[in-house]
Design an enzyme around this catalytic site. Structure first.
Site, PDB file in Angstrom:
ATOM      1  N   LYS A 173       0.864  -1.184   0.000  1.00  0.00           N
ATOM      2  CA  LYS A 173       0.000   0.000   0.000  1.00  0.00           C
ATOM      3  C   LYS A 173       0.896   1.228   0.000  1.00  0.00           C
ATOM      4  O   LYS A 173       1.517   1.565   1.003  1.00  0.00           O
ATOM      5  CB  LYS A 173      -0.909   0.045   1.235  1.00  0.00           C
ATOM      6  CG  LYS A 173      -1.949   1.149   1.095  1.00  0.00           C
ATOM      7  CD  LYS A 173      -2.458   1.706   2.412  1.00  0.00           C
ATOM      8  CE  LYS A 173      -1.554   2.710   3.058  1.00  0.00           C
ATOM      9  NZ  LYS A 173      -1.386   3.988   2.328  1.00  0.00           N
ATOM     10  N   GLY A 224       8.070   5.188   7.300  1.00  0.00           N
ATOM     11  CA  GLY A 224       7.219   6.358   7.477  1.00  0.00           C
ATOM     12  C   GLY A 224       7.513   7.019   8.810  1.00  0.00           C
ATOM     13  O   GLY A 224       8.616   6.879   9.349  1.00  0.00           O
ATOM     14  N   SER A 225       6.519   7.696   9.341  1.00  0.00           N
ATOM     15  CA  SER A 225       6.759   8.487  10.549  1.00  0.00           C
ATOM     16  C   SER A 225       6.798   7.596  11.792  1.00  0.00           C
ATOM     17  O   SER A 225       6.222   6.501  11.823  1.00  0.00           O
ATOM     18  CB  SER A 225       5.651   9.525  10.695  1.00  0.00           C
ATOM     19  OG  SER A 225       4.423   8.870  10.876  1.00  0.00           O
ATOM     20  N   THR A 226       7.441   8.096  12.817  1.00  0.00           N
ATOM     21  CA  THR A 226       7.532   7.354  14.081  1.00  0.00           C
ATOM     22  C   THR A 226       6.135   7.168  14.676  1.00  0.00           C
ATOM     23  O   THR A 226       5.819   6.102  15.216  1.00  0.00           O
ATOM     24  CB  THR A 226       8.473   8.101  15.055  1.00  0.00           C
ATOM     25  OG1 THR A 226       9.762   8.200  14.424  1.00  0.00           O
ATOM     26  CG2 THR A 226       8.638   7.365  16.372  1.00  0.00           C
ATOM     27  N   THR A 228       3.199   6.786  13.150  1.00  0.00           N
ATOM     28  CA  THR A 228       2.506   5.668  12.500  1.00  0.00           C
ATOM     29  C   THR A 228       3.217   4.350  12.833  1.00  0.00           C
ATOM     30  O   THR A 228       2.564   3.319  13.025  1.00  0.00           O
ATOM     31  CB  THR A 228       2.438   5.872  10.971  1.00  0.00           C
ATOM     32  OG1 THR A 228       1.925   7.178  10.708  1.00  0.00           O
ATOM     33  CG2 THR A 228       1.552   4.853  10.295  1.00  0.00           C
ATOM     34  N   GLY A 229       4.531   4.391  12.933  1.00  0.00           N
ATOM     35  CA  GLY A 229       5.301   3.191  13.293  1.00  0.00           C
ATOM     36  C   GLY A 229       4.833   2.602  14.620  1.00  0.00           C
ATOM     37  O   GLY A 229       4.723   1.382  14.763  1.00  0.00           O
ATOM     38  N   GLU A 246      11.218   1.430   9.444  1.00  0.00           N
ATOM     39  CA  GLU A 246      12.204   2.470   9.111  1.00  0.00           C
ATOM     40  C   GLU A 246      11.512   3.803   9.335  1.00  0.00           C
ATOM     41  O   GLU A 246      10.653   4.203   8.544  1.00  0.00           O
ATOM     42  CB  GLU A 246      12.635   2.337   7.640  1.00  0.00           C
ATOM     43  CG  GLU A 246      13.365   1.042   7.313  1.00  0.00           C
ATOM     44  CD  GLU A 246      14.786   0.995   7.861  1.00  0.00           C
ATOM     45  OE1 GLU A 246      15.231   1.958   8.516  1.00  0.00           O
ATOM     46  OE2 GLU A 246      15.448  -0.035   7.658  1.00  0.00           O
ATOM     47  N   CYS A 280      14.783  10.723   4.979  1.00  0.00           N
ATOM     48  CA  CYS A 280      14.851  10.325   6.382  1.00  0.00           C
ATOM     49  C   CYS A 280      16.232  10.613   6.959  1.00  0.00           C
ATOM     50  O   CYS A 280      16.350  11.126   8.060  1.00  0.00           O
ATOM     51  CB  CYS A 280      14.491   8.857   6.517  1.00  0.00           C
ATOM     52  SG  CYS A 280      15.377   7.814   5.361  1.00  0.00           S
ATOM     53  N   GLU A 377      11.853  16.712  13.703  1.00  0.00           N
ATOM     54  CA  GLU A 377      12.283  16.483  12.317  1.00  0.00           C
ATOM     55  C   GLU A 377      11.482  17.405  11.392  1.00  0.00           C
ATOM     56  O   GLU A 377      10.275  17.227  11.248  1.00  0.00           O
ATOM     57  CB  GLU A 377      11.996  15.021  11.955  1.00  0.00           C
ATOM     58  CG  GLU A 377      12.360  14.678  10.538  1.00  0.00           C
ATOM     59  CD  GLU A 377      11.877  13.292  10.097  1.00  0.00           C
ATOM     60  OE1 GLU A 377      10.780  12.869  10.492  1.00  0.00           O
ATOM     61  OE2 GLU A 377      12.614  12.645   9.339  1.00  0.00           O
TER      62      GLU A 377
HETATM   63  P1  NAD Z   1       3.329   8.521   7.468  1.00  0.00           P
HETATM   64  O1  NAD Z   1       3.665   7.724   8.670  1.00  0.00           O
HETATM   65  O2  NAD Z   1       2.358   9.619   7.616  1.00  0.00           O
HETATM   66  O3  NAD Z   1       2.738   7.569   6.322  1.00  0.00           O
HETATM   67  C1  NAD Z   1       3.440   6.465   5.833  1.00  0.00           C
HETATM   68  C2  NAD Z   1       2.459   5.424   5.317  1.00  0.00           C
HETATM   69  O4  NAD Z   1       1.691   4.881   6.387  1.00  0.00           O
HETATM   70  C3  NAD Z   1       1.445   5.944   4.300  1.00  0.00           C
HETATM   71  O5  NAD Z   1       1.302   4.980   3.272  1.00  0.00           O
HETATM   72  C4  NAD Z   1       0.171   6.056   5.125  1.00  0.00           C
HETATM   73  O6  NAD Z   1      -1.012   5.988   4.353  1.00  0.00           O
HETATM   74  C5  NAD Z   1       0.306   4.859   6.030  1.00  0.00           C
HETATM   75  N1  NAD Z   1      -0.472   4.895   7.270  1.00  0.00           N
HETATM   76  C6  NAD Z   1      -0.913   5.969   7.962  1.00  0.00           C
HETATM   77  N2  NAD Z   1      -1.565   5.570   9.089  1.00  0.00           N
HETATM   78  C7  NAD Z   1      -1.532   4.218   9.095  1.00  0.00           C
HETATM   79  C8  NAD Z   1      -2.003   3.229   9.998  1.00  0.00           C
HETATM   80  N3  NAD Z   1      -2.646   3.538  11.126  1.00  0.00           N
HETATM   81  N4  NAD Z   1      -1.760   1.927   9.706  1.00  0.00           N
HETATM   82  C9  NAD Z   1      -1.083   1.575   8.595  1.00  0.00           C
HETATM   83  N5  NAD Z   1      -0.613   2.477   7.696  1.00  0.00           N
HETATM   84  C10 NAD Z   1      -0.833   3.783   7.940  1.00  0.00           C
HETATM   85  O7  NAD Z   1       4.732   9.029   6.886  1.00  0.00           O
HETATM   86  P2  NAD Z   1       4.972  10.007   5.645  1.00  0.00           P
HETATM   87  O8  NAD Z   1       4.549  11.387   6.079  1.00  0.00           O
HETATM   88  O9  NAD Z   1       4.407   9.420   4.413  1.00  0.00           O
HETATM   89  O10 NAD Z   1       6.567   9.951   5.506  1.00  0.00           O
HETATM   90  C11 NAD Z   1       7.434  10.824   6.152  1.00  0.00           C
HETATM   91  C12 NAD Z   1       8.129  10.143   7.324  1.00  0.00           C
HETATM   92  O11 NAD Z   1       8.768   8.950   6.879  1.00  0.00           O
HETATM   93  C13 NAD Z   1       9.239  10.978   7.927  1.00  0.00           C
HETATM   94  O12 NAD Z   1       9.152  10.930   9.331  1.00  0.00           O
HETATM   95  C14 NAD Z   1      10.521  10.284   7.479  1.00  0.00           C
HETATM   96  O13 NAD Z   1      11.634  10.476   8.307  1.00  0.00           O
HETATM   97  C15 NAD Z   1      10.082   8.866   7.421  1.00  0.00           C
HETATM   98  N6  NAD Z   1      10.958   8.094   6.530  1.00  0.00           N
HETATM   99  C16 NAD Z   1      11.840   7.205   7.094  1.00  0.00           C
HETATM  100  C17 NAD Z   1      12.720   6.498   6.289  1.00  0.00           C
HETATM  101  C18 NAD Z   1      13.704   5.513   6.873  1.00  0.00           C
HETATM  102  O14 NAD Z   1      14.255   4.711   6.137  1.00  0.00           O
HETATM  103  N7  NAD Z   1      13.946   5.518   8.163  1.00  0.00           N
HETATM  104  C19 NAD Z   1      12.683   6.672   4.906  1.00  0.00           C
HETATM  105  C20 NAD Z   1      11.768   7.581   4.369  1.00  0.00           C
HETATM  106  C21 NAD Z   1      10.905   8.278   5.197  1.00  0.00           C
END
Ligand code: NAD
Length: 473
Positions: A173, A224-226, A228-229, A246, A280, A377
């Site tokens: 997704k 993605g973001s911490t 959501t992680g 990540e 990131c 960040e």
């Molecule tokens: P985000 O967490 O908002 O979204 C990432 C993904 O998660 C999207 O596809 C979103 O639709 C999905 N999502 C949202 N809520 C969810 C849930 N409850 N359950 C499952 N999936 C869900 O992040 P973003 O704004 O798209 O990306 C930016 C962030 O990503 C920054 O914090 C950046 O540092 C981080 N990032 C980290 C790395 C790394 O390798 N460490 C690489 C790239 C980006």
């Protein structure tokens, strides 16, 4: 407008309505993708589960061949994929120091090829008169991949290719902000992979949630973001899913007081501003010794004023827009709070007066730890330059952050820099560079920047479980 379907069991499918994809350079939609229902998420998982039965039994060489064909498909469609990446993410085709859509699509190809060639051979740890003990690596099952918007295609490749290389099947997704190049890649992949091995659903957090809580998902790989992680880690707990997370970073760069400022400043500028700071592991907090502080500030400000900002489709553009309006608002709010904290804006500081989500490349001096712009960040084109006087103390300040993705030390004395770099609490420590990644070296975060690593055999192992085969003699 470009219209793209989802992919379930090798079939292009429509969902319930569409999601418009906005080109951040114009603020207007240029494509639309289908939005999945929860039933379709379930169908996609079922299809991947069915496909796992035979895909997991294919030989290593069959899967290597398939991955090499995927790399060839990326190569054959490189101009189209580059244009889609630029239109959806805003990143320039070329970009500052060559960091742009060309690198993203070229990197996707290179990572796919390299990962195709990796092996996880059986490890014989004992073979004597008593027993033969072998350690085998087995695929896990259905992998759910959830990707962000900053490097959409490359990160999808980082998830998908090691998963299928090791015999798993996948439901991906993408971010609803940038689903286009990934959707196109998944279409191309259907020519290579049996139906159900790689499925794609589109949607927002609710679709992500339906996928990551599904009991038949064996592993979640999330970038993605911490915030959501954390939610994903929670949803993984019900059936003890394997996880690679990540997450966000707030990488510190520490400049020791012996550098040639004019020589290192352009490298530091690139590390901070490539992809408009939306990486990131971009350098996000720069600590400079008081003896060289003003010189470094003025060099960086000069470059920020000169760098060419514009639509990524224009050939000479070095920095594009911020990818979406919400992120632009975060950057704007951090700039405002930096101003309130007494930050000295050497250049930039506001949204640009033009269509699209452009923000001026911004350098802020005279802030210190405790200010939001330093502690959080920003994920955009704004960098605080922080003054320090004591080298040991600055390491502690760099480490006093909940994130731990990367960090760097800059010095003309490499050995001294190595000594300090090893004291940084982060997954990647760089010396006289920042943010370099490569397909054979593990990459991942410590502390709240993530769980597990990607790339190389270390990353590949995370898509497998161990089976110890103990044969009595
Ligand atoms: P985000 O967490 O908002 O979204 C990432 C993904 O998660 C999207 O596809 C979103 O639709 C999905 N999502 C949202 N809520 C969810 C849930 N409850 N359950 C499952 N999936 C869900 O992040 P973003 O704004 O798209 O990306 C930016 C962030 O990503 C920054 O914090 C950046 O540092 C981080 N990032 C980290 C790395 C790394 O390798 N460490 C690489 C790239 C980006």
């Amino acid at each position: 407008m470009l219209q793209l379907d989802m992919m379930i069991d090798g079939q292009a499918v429509k969902g319930t309505g569409t999601i418009d994809v906005i080109n951040p350079a114009t603020g207007s939609p240029f494509a639309a993708v289908q939005r999945a229902t929860v039933d379709q998420v379930n169908e996609a998982v079922q299809s991947a589960k069915n496909a796992f039965a035979s895909w997991s039994q294919t030989s290593d060489s069959e899967r290597q061949t398939a991955c090499n064909k995927l790399a060839a498909a990326i190569e054959a469609n490189m101009p189209e994929l580059m244009e889609l990446v630029t239109k959806e993410s805003g990143k320039p085709m070329g970009g500052l120091n060559g960091v742009g859509a060309g690198m993203e699509v070229g990197g996707s190809m290179a990572w796919t090829q390299f990962t195709a060639g990796l092996e996880l051979p059986v490890d014989v740890i004992q073979d004597d008169d008593n027993a033969r003990v072998e350690v085998h690596r087995k695929p896990l099952g259905v992998v759910a991949s959830i990707t962000p918007w900053n490097w959409p295609l490359l990160i999808a490749i980082w998830h998908v290719v090691p998963a299928i290389r090791t015999g798993n099947t996948v439901v991906i997704k993408p971010s609803p902000f940038t689903p286009v190049a990934t959707t196109r890649f998944v279409e191309l992949a259907q020519e290579v992979l049996p139906p159900g091995v790689l499925n794609l659903v589109n949607g927002e957090g609710d679709v992500g949630g339906a996928l990551t809580t599904h009991p038949d998902i064996a592993k979640i790989v999330f970038t993605g973001s911490t915030a959501t992680g954390r939610k994903i880690m929670e949803s993984a707990s019900a059936s003890l899913k394997r996880l690679t997370l990540e997450l966000g970073g707030n990488d510190a760069g520490i400049v020791l007081p012996d550098v040639d400022v004019k020589e290192v400043a352009p490298k530091i500028f690139g590390a901070c501003f490539h992809n408009n700071g939306q990486t990131c592991a971009a350098l996000k907090r720069l600590y400079v010794h008081e003896s060289q502080y003003e010189e470094m500030c003025s060099e960086l400000a000069k470059m920020a004023q000169q760098v060419k900002v514009g639509d990524g489709l224009a050939e000479d553009t070095e920095l594009g827009p911020i990818q979406n309006e919400a992120q632009l608002n975060i950057v704007t709010s951090l700039a405002e709070s930096a101003r309130a904290d007494g930050g000295r804006f050497l250049t930039g500081g506001k949204r640009m007066d033009r269509e699209g989500y452009f923000f001026e490349p911004t350098i802020v001096a005279d802030l210190t730890d405790g200010s939001r712009l330093v502690d959080e960040e920003p994920f955009g084109p704004i960098v605080p330059v922080i003054k320090y006087s004591d080298v040991d103390e600055v390491i502690a300040r760099a480490n006093a952050n909940e994130r731990g993705l990367g960090g760097s030390v800059w010095s003309s004395d490499t050995n001294k820099a190595i000594e300090f770099a090893q004291k940084l609490e982060c997954g990647s420590a760089w010396v006289n560079q920042h943010g370099t990644i490569q397909p054979n070296a593990p990459f991942g975060g410590v502390k709240q920047s993530g769980v597990g690593v990607e790339f190389g055999t270390y990353g590949l192992e995370e898509y497998t479980s161990i089976q110890t085969l103990n044969i009595a003699k």
